[in-house]
Design a protein around this motif. Structure first.
Motif, mmCIF file in Angstrom:
data_model
loop_
_atom_site.group_PDB
_atom_site.id
_atom_site.type_symbol
_atom_site.label_atom_id
_atom_site.label_comp_id
_atom_site.label_asym_id
_atom_site.label_seq_id
_atom_site.Cartn_x
_atom_site.Cartn_y
_atom_site.Cartn_z
ATOM 1 N N SER A 61 -22.620 -4.414 -0.333
ATOM 2 C CA SER A 61 -21.994 -4.733 0.965
ATOM 3 C C SER A 61 -21.505 -6.173 1.029
ATOM 4 N N LEU A 62 -22.319 -7.128 0.597
ATOM 5 C CA LEU A 62 -21.914 -8.531 0.669
ATOM 6 C C LEU A 62 -20.760 -8.810 -0.282
ATOM 7 N N ALA A 63 -20.829 -8.272 -1.495
ATOM 8 C CA ALA A 63 -19.726 -8.468 -2.450
ATOM 9 C C ALA A 63 -18.432 -7.857 -1.926
ATOM 10 N N SER A 64 -18.533 -6.724 -1.233
ATOM 11 C CA SER A 64 -17.343 -6.098 -0.658
ATOM 12 C C SER A 64 -16.721 -6.983 0.409
ATOM 13 N N MET A 65 -17.544 -7.659 1.206
ATOM 14 C CA MET A 65 -17.023 -8.584 2.208
ATOM 15 C C MET A 65 -16.376 -9.801 1.558
ATOM 16 N N MET A 66 -16.904 -10.223 0.405
ATOM 17 C CA MET A 66 -16.305 -11.346 -0.321
ATOM 18 C C MET A 66 -14.886 -11.005 -0.766
ATOM 19 N N VAL A 67 -14.695 -9.797 -1.257
ATOM 20 C CA VAL A 67 -13.368 -9.376 -1.714
ATOM 21 C C VAL A 67 -12.367 -9.436 -0.566
ATOM 22 N N VAL A 68 -12.772 -8.974 0.605
ATOM 23 C CA VAL A 68 -11.894 -8.998 1.780
ATOM 24 C C VAL A 68 -11.510 -10.439 2.124
ATOM 25 N N ALA A 69 -12.490 -11.341 2.120
ATOM 26 C CA ALA A 69 -12.225 -12.733 2.484
ATOM 27 C C ALA A 69 -11.275 -13.405 1.504
ATOM 28 N N VAL A 70 -11.481 -13.181 0.214
ATOM 29 C CA VAL A 70 -10.608 -13.795 -0.798
ATOM 30 C C VAL A 70 -9.195 -13.249 -0.668
ATOM 31 N N TRP A 71 -9.055 -11.954 -0.460
ATOM 32 C CA TRP A 71 -7.743 -11.335 -0.278
ATOM 33 C C TRP A 71 -7.023 -11.917 0.933
ATOM 34 N N LYS A 72 -7.784 -12.213 1.977
ATOM 35 C CA LYS A 72 -7.202 -12.743 3.206
ATOM 36 C C LYS A 72 -6.825 -14.221 3.075
ATOM 37 N N GLU A 73 -7.628 -15.025 2.372
ATOM 38 C CA GLU A 73 -7.462 -16.479 2.388
ATOM 39 C C GLU A 73 -6.603 -17.021 1.251
ATOM 40 N N ALA A 74 -6.568 -16.341 0.121
ATOM 41 C CA ALA A 74 -5.914 -16.908 -1.072
ATOM 42 C C ALA A 74 -4.444 -17.200 -0.824
ATOM 43 N N GLY A 75 -3.758 -16.368 -0.049
ATOM 44 C CA GLY A 75 -2.342 -16.595 0.220
ATOM 45 C C GLY A 75 -2.092 -17.869 0.999
ATOM 46 N N LEU A 76 -2.978 -18.179 1.950
ATOM 47 C CA LEU A 76 -2.833 -19.419 2.716
ATOM 48 C C LEU A 76 -3.054 -20.634 1.830
ATOM 49 N N PHE A 77 -4.093 -20.603 1.013
ATOM 50 C CA PHE A 77 -4.361 -21.732 0.123
ATOM 51 C C PHE A 77 -3.261 -21.894 -0.917
ATOM 52 N N MET A 78 -2.603 -20.784 -1.269
ATOM 53 C CA MET A 78 -1.491 -20.866 -2.220
ATOM 54 C C MET A 78 -0.403 -21.779 -1.701
ATOM 55 N N ILE A 79 -0.140 -21.772 -0.396
ATOM 56 C CA ILE A 79 0.914 -22.603 0.176
ATOM 57 C C ILE A 79 0.616 -24.081 -0.047
ATOM 58 N N PHE A 80 -0.647 -24.480 0.138
ATOM 59 C CA PHE A 80 -1.016 -25.878 -0.065
ATOM 60 C C PHE A 80 -0.842 -26.281 -1.536
#
Length: 291
Positions: free
Chosen positions: A154-173
């Motif tokens: 369950s926790l690892a599954s939530m990690m995948v969601v967070a990385v998928w959501k945040e990586a695009g924003l950090f890519m801009i920086f």
């Protein structure tokens, strides 16, 4: 010709942001600290000053220890992976490959989606038996896994969601930082015989350290303030295996109505974030600037 703003106008322009900062950041933090020194009021008795009793309760709270462990694992799992993926995506869209504009849009798209919409998308993806993840596993002959219903995943599954959501924003920086790297430095390294990997490691990556510290601090804050996905997807279960600190604060404060202990947990979270952010800025920042 440069024109200086009148002193009075500059003061007026500062009043509004400073007022908002005090009203919505500093005052709530100070108020939480004060409330943590009192017990919880009820309809029959008023709140009473108890000193550090609420902080002593933190030590004996077994669920808090599990939540802190989950939060630490979540931060350690999401921050490095999000940074690695965002740098990789920035390098890809900064190259001369065709359709880089479309790639930038596709990488940034998850960031634009509302948090609740993201949670519902991944609920369908993780749904046992009918979800996309189960369909893929069945195609390869693998057994179906209840990703959100198992304490191991369950926790690892939530990690995948967070990385998928945040990586695009950090890519801009990182994309902005890559475009600011002087070309003459990379050309000089190539003249010395350095290949693309060596140029990135010795020239480009050191110049990305200020951006990396900024991204790491923001990723750390996001890791500790995550609550929307947990409410929609797991509600902290099963057996508190996916409960993080902010969700525990929400549960204690608004479900159990224990405002005093909720304020104590809030003070703890602010202290943890302050120490970690100070470490990242003051310790890691020593190797950041080259002037």
């Amino acid at each position: 010709m440069n024109k200086r703003l009148p002193l009075g106008l500059g003061f007026v322009l500062l009043v509004m942001p400073c007022s908002l900062l005090v009203a919505f950041t500093h005052y709530p933090a100070v108020r939480a600290l004060i409330n943590s020194l009192w017990n919880n009021a009820s309809s029959r008795r008023p709140s009473k000053f108890v000193g550090i009793e609420n902080y002593e309760a933190l030590i004996a709270d077994e669920k808090l220890m599990q939540v802190l462990t989950n939060s630490g694992l979540y931060a350690l799992g999401t921050i490095p992976l999000a940074i690695f993926l965002s740098i990789s995506m920035a390098l890809l869209v900064n190259s001369k490959l065709p359709a880089t504009g479309l790639m930038r849009l596709s990488f940034f798209m998850p960031t634009m989606l509302p948090l609740v919409a993201v949670a519902n998308i991944w609920l369908f993806f993780y749904a046992p038996g009918i979800g996309l993840a189960s369909q893929i596993m069945n195609f390869f002959g693998l057994p179906t896994i209840n990703f959100l219903g198992s304490t191991e995943t369950s926790l690892a599954s939530m990690m995948v969601v967070a990385v998928w959501k945040e990586a695009g924003l950090f890519m801009i920086f990182y994309l902005a930082a890559l475009q600011a790297v002087p070309e003459n430095l990379k050309d000089a390294a190539r003249l010395e015989g350095a290949g693309p990997v060596r140029v990135f490691i010795d020239v480009v990556f050191p110049l990305l350290r200020p951006t990396t510290i900024f991204v790491a601090v923001n990723a750390l804050i996001n890791a500790f303030r995550l609550v929307d996905h947990i409410i929609v997807m797991t509600k902290g279960g099963p057996d508190n295996s996916s409960a993080l600190l902010l969700y525990y604060i929400y549960e204690v404060t608004f479900r159990q109505r224990d405002f005093a202990y909720g304020a104590t947990l809030t003070v703890l979270m602010v202290a943890i974030l302050g120490v970690l952010a100070a470490f990242q800025f003051w310790v890691l920042d020593r190797k950041t600037h080259y002037q």
